[in-house]
Design a protein around this motif. Structure first.
Motif, short mmCIF file in Angstrom:
data_model
loop_
_atom_site.label_atom_id
_atom_site.label_comp_id
_atom_site.label_asym_id
_atom_site.label_seq_id
_atom_site.Cartn_x
_atom_site.Cartn_y
_atom_site.Cartn_z
N ASN A 46 27.84 63.11 54.00
CA ASN A 46 28.13 64.07 55.06
C ASN A 46 29.42 63.76 55.81
OD1 ASN A 46 25.97 65.72 54.58
ND2 ASN A 46 24.57 64.49 55.80
N ASN A 88 21.45 68.53 48.02
CA ASN A 88 21.94 69.88 47.77
C ASN A 88 23.13 69.81 46.81
OD1 ASN A 88 23.24 72.37 47.86
ND2 ASN A 88 22.54 72.78 49.95
N ARG A 94 23.43 65.35 51.04
CA ARG A 94 22.05 65.53 51.51
C ARG A 94 21.96 66.57 52.60
NH1 ARG A 94 20.29 59.30 52.45
NH2 ARG A 94 20.56 58.67 50.28
N GLU A 95 20.79 67.21 52.66
CA GLU A 95 20.47 68.08 53.79
C GLU A 95 20.13 67.18 55.00
OE1 GLU A 95 20.63 71.30 53.58
OE2 GLU A 95 20.24 71.89 51.50
N GLN A 96 20.14 67.76 56.18
CA GLN A 96 19.74 67.00 57.39
C GLN A 96 18.25 66.68 57.33
OE1 GLN A 96 21.93 65.89 59.41
NE2 GLN A 96 23.64 67.13 58.66
#
Ligand code: ADP
Ligand code: C5P
Ligand code: MG
Length: 216
Positions: A46, A88, A94-96
């Motif tokens: 991220n 994702n 990564r997603e949260q």
């Protein structure tokens, strides 16, 4: 709950690992089984821009957060639940959010590079290698990545030639020697799936009886 059984399913990209894992899952009505995808443990990126993330080599053991994967597997094997990351592929990170995974009698770990780390190998009770020819795998991957992972034909081909193919030869194919079972052609090999389901059901039955479990 007695110690869960960990089944590893590996093989090259597009070999049919995820399809086989889901097929075994679907055949167990009591759902005392859970699937852990190694893909969920690609490193969190991220902090990078999308352009930087696109350039990462995702076909190297260092692309994975293996420490977190091992710690989560150890938790599940000792009866603790985990918060599994959600990956994702369209945005390469990564997603949260995470997803709660409860411990189950049978844990399937599936992914391209689960046999190259000795610590992971040592955790597995049964190791399966899905062996599908490279031409079939690339065709499947093209179709899947365009449809499901937000890719173009050119990007899939470029990635395949630059990183996926060499990594297969370096980090995946040589580890076939550690497999207990080799399944040809992947996804819809009904005989192989039926044999695995029968094995898994007998393990669950033995566990419920409290008997001694004979893995293979
Ligand atoms: P992997 O997880 O090993 O990369 P998948 O299970 O995602 O492979 O399979 C890749 C693609 O090929 C998916 O779209 C899947 O539906 C398809 N597929 C899997 N097994 C078969 C098969 N035996 N015949 C045809 N298509 C298959
Ligand atoms: O399901 P499959 O085994 O194909 O998943 C592993 C593949 O996912 C790797 O070969 C890797 O190239 C690809 N991948 C990707 N983009 C990411 C992460 C992984 O194309 N961001
Ligand atoms: Mg997969």
């Amino acid at each position: 709950m007695s110690k869960p059984i960990l089944i590893g399913i590996t093989g090259g990209t597009g070999s049919g690992k995820s399809t086989i894992a889901k097929a075994i899952f679907e055949c167990l009505p009591e759902k005392n089984i859970t699937i852990i995808e190694q893909d969920s443990y690609y490193k969190n990126q991220n902090h990078m821009t999308l352009e930087e993330r696109v350039r990462i080599n995702y076909d190297h053991p260092l692309a994975f957060d293996t420490e977190l994967l091992i710690s989560h597997l150890k938790d599940l094997l000792s009866g603790k639940s985990i918060q599994k990351p959600i990956y994702n592929f369209s945005i390469h990170t990564r997603e949260q959010e995470t997803v709660l995974v409860e411990p189950k009698d049978i844990i399937i770990l599936e992914g391209i590079m689960i046999l190259d780390d000795e610590r992971l190998r040592d955790l597995m009770d049964i190791k399966i290698f899905v062996d599908t020819d490279a031409d079939v795998r690339i065709i499947r991957r093209i179709l899947r990545d365009i449809k499901e992972r937000g890719r173009t034909l050119d990007s899939v081909i470029e990635q395949y030639l630059n990183t996926v193919r060499p990594a297969h030869q370096q980090f995946i194919e040589p580890y076939k020697k550690y497999a207990d079972i080799i399944i040809p052609e992947g996804g819809y090999n009904k005989v192989a799936i039926d044999i695995m389901v029968a094995k898994v059901k007998s393990i669950i039955y033995e566990k419920q009886k409290g008997g001694i479990i004979n893995i293979l």
